[in-house]
Design an enzyme around this catalytic site. Structure first.
Site, short mmCIF file in Angstrom:
data_model
loop_
_atom_site.label_atom_id
_atom_site.label_comp_id
_atom_site.label_asym_id
_atom_site.label_seq_id
_atom_site.Cartn_x
_atom_site.Cartn_y
_atom_site.Cartn_z
N GLU A 73 0.87 -1.18 0.00
CA GLU A 73 0.00 0.00 0.00
C GLU A 73 0.90 1.23 0.00
O GLU A 73 1.72 1.40 0.90
CB GLU A 73 -0.90 -0.01 1.23
CG GLU A 73 -1.72 -1.28 1.41
CD GLU A 73 -2.95 -1.33 0.53
OE1 GLU A 73 -3.36 -0.26 0.04
OE2 GLU A 73 -3.50 -2.43 0.33
N GLU B 169 -1.65 -60.85 14.32
CA GLU B 169 -0.83 -62.06 14.27
C GLU B 169 -0.64 -62.42 12.80
O GLU B 169 -1.62 -62.62 12.07
CB GLU B 169 -1.52 -63.20 15.02
CG GLU B 169 -1.87 -62.88 16.47
CD GLU B 169 -0.66 -62.96 17.39
OE1 GLU B 169 0.36 -63.57 16.99
OE2 GLU B 169 -0.73 -62.44 18.53
#
Length: 1257
Positions: free
Chosen positions: A291, A705
């Site tokens: 700006e 497992e």
């Protein structure tokens, strides 16, 4: 020589026109601007080129002036830079200033060395006006602008019309052709650096321009290159005479200020659809918005001064395109440049890609970086510790080795150029005819510890952009417990990205999981960037893989073991899967180092889903693993349906497992429906890891497992990979089911850590991570979700969970007692000092776990720990004073029995001046001379603070805002007697008179039977000084944090605060938070003597001695300047201010666990009332009654004289029995130093009688 003009007359005429142009400054309309730019190009064709990137709604060209040497060719060795102006047509300064910049560059080329070098080495593009239609409608002198001029001819705000990362922006090409043209231009040119010039104030704004919650203002939206953007914005601001002051002084907002002249876009105000964010996220380009002036369309007479103010900033900012890194990525076989290669900077989650010639430019601030070049089908190249210096870019080239066979190029195979929003539903894609099959692992063999370590290190080095190796602890025999993290940003937790883990080899002789996880690491690393499924998983998940939790057991196990036990346990012969705390059974076995390390790891990462890989059967086992009766029966957990879902996801991809008859030769009767089972229904496992995960963290874990043989022969390993590959990937996908989101403060937009997410009907909650993000696995269906956090109103949201993806549900909570917008109704807010606001944001950042970890990492120093003698301790303190005189002061508090001096060091930016607004924190150690660890820690802590002051910004801020008092050794006589390596000896515990100083402190003087020890008096002198708000006492003999009171001398109204602060210390300690110190005997541990949390101060004329009553009980008093500090537990609190001659004021405050102290201004009004009535009325009534009062007084005097003897006897009896009360006090209040804390909190204005009865109660 530079290019000579073929037409000298033309040049001379142009220069004359330029002189006229500069002396008669005016605004140029579209036709005049077009003619001017064309004339410039005709005059300087060797360094300029004019083109249009598109047209406006009304058909005006969007002109771009290209300025560089040889502008009609594309030289890959020059980075592209752009300026864009006049995006809002009524903000006109930028349009004119950019015309002046074009003129400056063209006319100074060949004359000014700086300009010449910039033009020769940079490809500069300047667009004076992106909105020529809006400019034509604007009016000169309109400082506030015009609505018609701001937008384009279709009334579209061009800076709200770009694609946005946080919300969908729908703007058609017909409505905003300017935006569509710019998008194509940005994507085609691959700019490196840019600035978008605006008007309306004076500041440089940087990304992000908006935030996810779109809070109107005040929400800092940080990009991954935040430090770099701040650096670039400061370059522009510091060269602008007004901007660098931080005070634009605009007439419409005179109080507006910006620290250093810069601001984060969203923190200023939210701008969705902005151009600067699009550049960063999609265009390889870093852009800021500048700006330039308070007045949007000032009179033309001001144009020359605006140019003068911005010229140096414009030039200096352009030169920033040459900082950081630059180079090429080429193909090893033929040396050709490789386009679209990702350039990755470790620790910065924002990547860019190479151009068509393999060139890249990566802007970076000075520092050391690890840089990788990643191309699908090529070996990743990484260079470590690349030094980036201030000034010109460091050159770093990459040569990619001969590529592996590539899949046919397709959109799915190309890695994105930059980070952005990822899909919330990453299902595994179906392989099409154009996708080559993924590369399979080749390394099928058993890896002992040395082989495994080498394997992990090799993959970490070869794939640094996605793989990071670390250790979470060590086994009994000192083997590292390695974890490989695989993700697109593996070193940090990314907000919104779930954390997943696999753990293998918990039982040392069950080895299939160990080898499968090594195969999985190889598979993910080799296929990232090539295989769409792998790329999606790695980009959207942070995957943690621990191949071996029991490396000691593995080393003694033997290949071929089917159902044996050799190597199952750790080196201390304990089963690690029976070693975790259990909900039904008291686990009496000592906690093992492997267990401790894993527990600490699990509590440090917000894991969502996990699997623990075992062997000996073929089934997925889910919680609970045991039950209260200890018998084999179904033990159902609250999330039983979720565990069914994730277990089936694994089992159904393994055909043998899904069949349900895993080991028919060994267990012919065993059957698991769908290949899954409830743990306790199979057999009871007390002390298991999966239940501990579920009950103590956010993580859902199953036990898998993997086969009937625990340690199979090496030749069988490929079979296990074939059976489990799809299962392992499908299980990772399950982490993306259910619901996820963010819990944030509706006012500040900041995430709320440790908020609770409750699902109605399911008795199991999860909590948010440090930045407020959460994940909650759920089965498909509709649920009521409730988010709650301490100090906030709970919020309920109905959510429908889909089948194959995650539902995103965000919560924005309001503080307790807040209004509809989340703000507390405390009247008009005080004007916030920008430095105070910056410090509060800093404290908020540090309170997030990652912020604190980053501070520790950034200040790591090499410490040489040793025990120092009392004399060396004194010399160390004096050394700090002499070396850091500006921030330290050293004082003597007194002497010990044997005349050794007790010293306290104060660290502050102004140690010799009183600063009542700053909280004072006290660290104390060495009350027991045989527990010297705390003393050494405090000496190192003091050195750490002093050494980093002025070097580390975080440490500097903390010291500038806090007064830190360090008393390292209370008992120097005992320290002199104590002996090293005597863990349980009491030698040196007491002082030279044999007195345990921790039993020598009392709540007030009336309770003391004998005179205090000299060490006690010295410390009490320090404690009784006003202004100290928090104290931590470090002791030894245990590992815990204790808090007052042992023998309370007043009602324990602050117990919640004390307990909360003790918890803060404990949970940030790697072992203390586990709750199991594993000490042979209990000890004092660490004690907290608490007060702190700066809440408010008086306004206007300071009121000293005003009483601040919190929640109707706890009282503190204002000091000099009207300041006070008080510690409060997070939540909502009532504060009442009371001062003589003033009206009472009540106020409500909310304290948050992750924010800095609230600033509350309490203004007291003079009390003009008498007995609650107007002063005038009371004076008149008093005058009318004076005569009657005099007569009444005479009568009262007579009555009192008659009864005086009885009253004297009454007081005598009370005094006569006081000794009995004092004896009782002595019996009930003999206690430790913690009892003294009651004195610190106690109202010193109480009379002896008040204290007496308070103690009696």
């Amino acid at each position: 020589m530079y290019h000579c003009f073929s037409n000298k007359t033309l040049k001379r005429k142009w220069e004359e026109n330029v002189a006229l142009f500069l002396t008669s400054i005016k605004y140029y309309n579209y036709s005049e601007l077009t003619g001017l730019l064309q004339t410039m190009v005709n005059t300087y064709p060797h360094i300029s080129n004019l083109s249009s990137v598109g047209r406006s709604v009304q058909g005006r060209e969007l002109w771009v002036m290209r300025i560089t040497k040889d502008p009609n060719t594309d030289d890959p060795g020059k980075p592209r830079f752009k300026y864009v102006g006049n995006m809002h047509g009524d903000e006109t300064i930028s349009r004119q200033v950019l015309v002046y910049l074009v003129d400056y560059l063209l006319t100074k080329y060949g004359e000014d060395q700086r300009v010449t070098e910039l033009v020769n080495t940079t490809d500069i593009y300047i667009m004076p006006s992106m909105n020529p239609d809006g400019f034509e409608k604007s009016v000169e002198g309109e400082c506030d602008g015009t609505d018609e001029g701001r937008v384009n001819a279709r009334k579209i705000d061009l800076n709200r019309s770009f694609p946005d990362q946080f919300e969908e922006t729908v703007v058609t090409k017909e409505d905003a052709p300017e935006v569509w043209s710019i998008i194509q231009w940005i994507l085609a040119k691959r700019f490196v650096l840019s600035a978008n010039l605006h008007g309306g104030t004076v500041v440089a704004s940087y990304p992000f321009d908006d935030s996810a919650n779109h809070q109107i203002e005040g929400s800092y939206s940080r990009s991954d290159d935040d430090l770099l953007f701040r650096y670039l914005a400061r370059v522009y601001a510091k060269n602008h005479p007004v901007m660098r002051t931080g005070h634009p002084n605009c007439p419409d907002n005179p109080d507006e200020s910006f620290e250093e002249g810069i601001t984060n876009g969203a923190r200023w105000y939210d701008v969705p659809g902005g151009m600067q964010d699009f550049n960063y996220l999609h265009g390889n380009c870093l852009e800021i918005t500048v700006e330039l002036s308070c007045c949007k369309y000032p009179p033309a007479s001001e144009l020359r001064s605006e140019w003068d103010m911005n010229r140096e900033s414009l030039m200096a900012y352009m030169e920033m395109v040459h900082i950081g890194l630059r180079g090429y990525v080429t193909e090893a076989n033929n040396g050709s440049g490789l386009p679209d290669v990702r350039i990755v900077v470790a620790g910065i989650n924002h990547n860019l890609t190479t151009g068509q010639h393999g060139e890249y430019y990566r802007l970076l601030i000075p520092g050391q970086y690890n840089i990788s070049a990643i191309a699908p089908g090529y070996t990743t190249q990484t260079v470590h510790n690349v030094l980036v210096t201030k000034g010109k870019a460091t050159e770093l080239n990459f040569t990619s080795s001969t590529p592996a066979p590539e899949p046919t190029p397709s959109a799915e195979n190309k890695a994105p150029a930059s980070s952005g929003n990822r899909s919330d539903s990453p299902p595994p894609p179906t392989a099409g005819p154009e996708v080559s099959p993924p590369l399979m692992p080749q390394d099928f063999r058993h890896h002992n510890y040395a082989d495994m370590e080498l394997f992990l290190r090799r993959h970490s080095v070869e794939f640094p952009a996605i793989a990071h190796l670390s250790s979470v602890g060590r086994s009994v025999q000192g083997h590292e417990l390695y974890v490989m993290v695989i993700s697109d940003n593996p070193t940090v937790h990314e907000h919104g990205e779930p954390e997943f883990k696999y753990v293998g080899n918990m039982h040392g002789n069950e080895v299939v999981g160990r080898e499968l996880l090594l195969n999985l690491i190889e598979y993910l690393c080799r296929n990232y960037g090539n295989d769409p499924e792998v790329t999606q998983l790695v980009n959207s998940t942070r995957i943690h893989i621990m191949p071996s939790m029991n490396p000691d057991g593995y080393e003694v196990a033997r290949e071929g073991d089917k159902q044996g036990y050799l190597g199952r346990n750790n080196s201390n012969n304990f089963d690690l899967n029976r070693n975790f705390p259990d909900q039904f059974v008291n686990i009496t076995e000592p906690r093992q180092p492997e267990t401790e390390a894993v527990m600490s790891w699990l509590e440090s990462v917000p894991f969502v889903l996990s699997a623990n890989l075992h062997g000996g059967s073929l089934v997925v086992n889910y919680p609970y693993d045991d039950d209260r009766e200890g018998v084999s029966q179904y033990s159902k957990c609250p999330d039983d349906e979720v565990f069914h879902q994730v277990s089936r996801a694994y089992a159904q991809e393994n055909a043998l497992m899904h069949k349900g008859h895993p080991c028919e030769m060994l267990y012919p009767e065993e059957y698991f429906g769908e290949g899954i089972t409830n743990g306790a229904n199979w057999y009871n496992v007390p002390g298991g890891m999966q239940d501990w995960n579920y009950l103590n963290t956010n993580c859902f874990e199953v036990t898998i497992e993997l086969g009937c043989v625990k340690f199979p022969w090496e030749k069988d390993l490929p079979k296990y990979w074939d059976q489990n590959q799809r299962s392992m990937l499908q299980f990772i996908h399950q982490v993306h089911r259910g619901v996820k989101g963010t819990v944030s403060d509706i006012h500040t937009g900041s995430g709320i850590p440790d908020a609770t997410i409750c699902v109605e009907g399911i008795d199991h909650n999860v909590t948010t991570a440090q930045t407020g993000d959460y994940w909650r696995l759920l089965v498909p269906g509709t649920f009521n979700l409730i988010a709650s956090a301490r100090g906030y109103e709970p919020m309920k949201i109905y959510a429908t969970i889909p089948k194959d993806r995650v539902e995103v549900v965000d919560f924005k909570l309001s503080r307790v007692g807040a209004g509809p917008e989340g703000r507390l109704p405390a009247g008009p807010p005080p004007t916030q000092d920008p430095s105070v606001e910056e410090f509060q944001n800093f404290i908020h950042y540090l309170s997030q776990g990652e912020g604190l970890e980053e501070l520790v990492r950034s200040t790591a120093t090499e410490n040489r720990y040793r025990y120092r003698s009392e004399r060396e301790i004194a010399e160390s303190l004096r050394g700090l004073l002499l070396n850091f005189p500006k921030i330290t002061s050293l004082r003597s508090l007194g002497q010990s029995v044997d005349f050794r001096t007790i010293r306290a060091l104060e660290i502050s930016n102004q140690p010799d001046e009183a600063e009542p607004s700053e909280p004072k924190i006290r660290f104390v150690a060495g009350i027991h001379g045989n527990a010297p660890v705390g003393t050494e820690l405090l000496l190192e802590f003091a050195t750490f603070l002093c050494m980093n002051y002025g070097k580390n910004p975080a440490i500097t801020r903390l010291i500038n805002s806090t007064r830190i008092v360090i008393l390292p050794l209370i008992n120097p006589d005992g320290r002199q007697l104590a002996e090293e390596k005597q863990c349980t000896s009491t030698r040196g515990m007491a002082n030279a008179r044999g007195k345990d100083l921790d039993t020598d402190f009392f709540g007030n003087a009336s309770q003391r039977v004998v005179e205090a020890q000299p060490e006690t008096r010295a410390v009490m002198k320090l404690i009784l000084e006003r202004g100290q708000t928090l104290s931590v006492s470090l002791d030894g003999g245990a590992l815990l944090a204790t808090y007052p009171y042992d023998k309370p001398v007043q009602t324990v109204e602050k117990e919640g605060t004390l307990k909360y602060l003790a918890n803060v210390y404990a949970r940030n300690h790697p072992r203390m938070h586990l709750g199991d110190p594993r000490c042979p005997s209990t000890g004092q541990g660490m004690q907290l003597e608490l007060m702190l949390y700066s809440i408010s101060w008086g306004n206007g004329k300071p009121i000293v001695g005003a009483m601040i009553v919190m929640n109707g009980g706890v009282r503190v008093y204002t000091a000099a300047g009207g300041f006070f500090h008080a510690l409060l537990v997070p939540g909502s609190h009532d504060i009442e201010a009371i001062a003589d001659g003033y009206q009472h004021q009540r106020q409500k405050v909310v304290v948050s666990s992750h924010e800095a102290a609230s600033v509350v201004i309490i203004s007291l009004n003079m009390d003009n009332r008498i007995f609650g009535l107007p002063r005038e009325f009371v004076v008149a009534a008093a005058a009318a009654s004076m005569t009657a009062l005099v007569l009444t007084a005479c009568i009262i005097w007579c009555v009192c004289s008659a009864k005086s003897n009885q009253q004297k006897d009454g007081f005598h009896r009370l005094r006569q029995h006081r000794d009995d009360y004092e004896d009782e006090i002595r019996l009930t209040s003999m206690g430790s130093k913690k009892a003294l804390l009651g004195h610190e909190f106690q109202d010193e204005s109480e009379s002896d009688e008040e204290t007496l009865y308070a103690n009696k109660l």
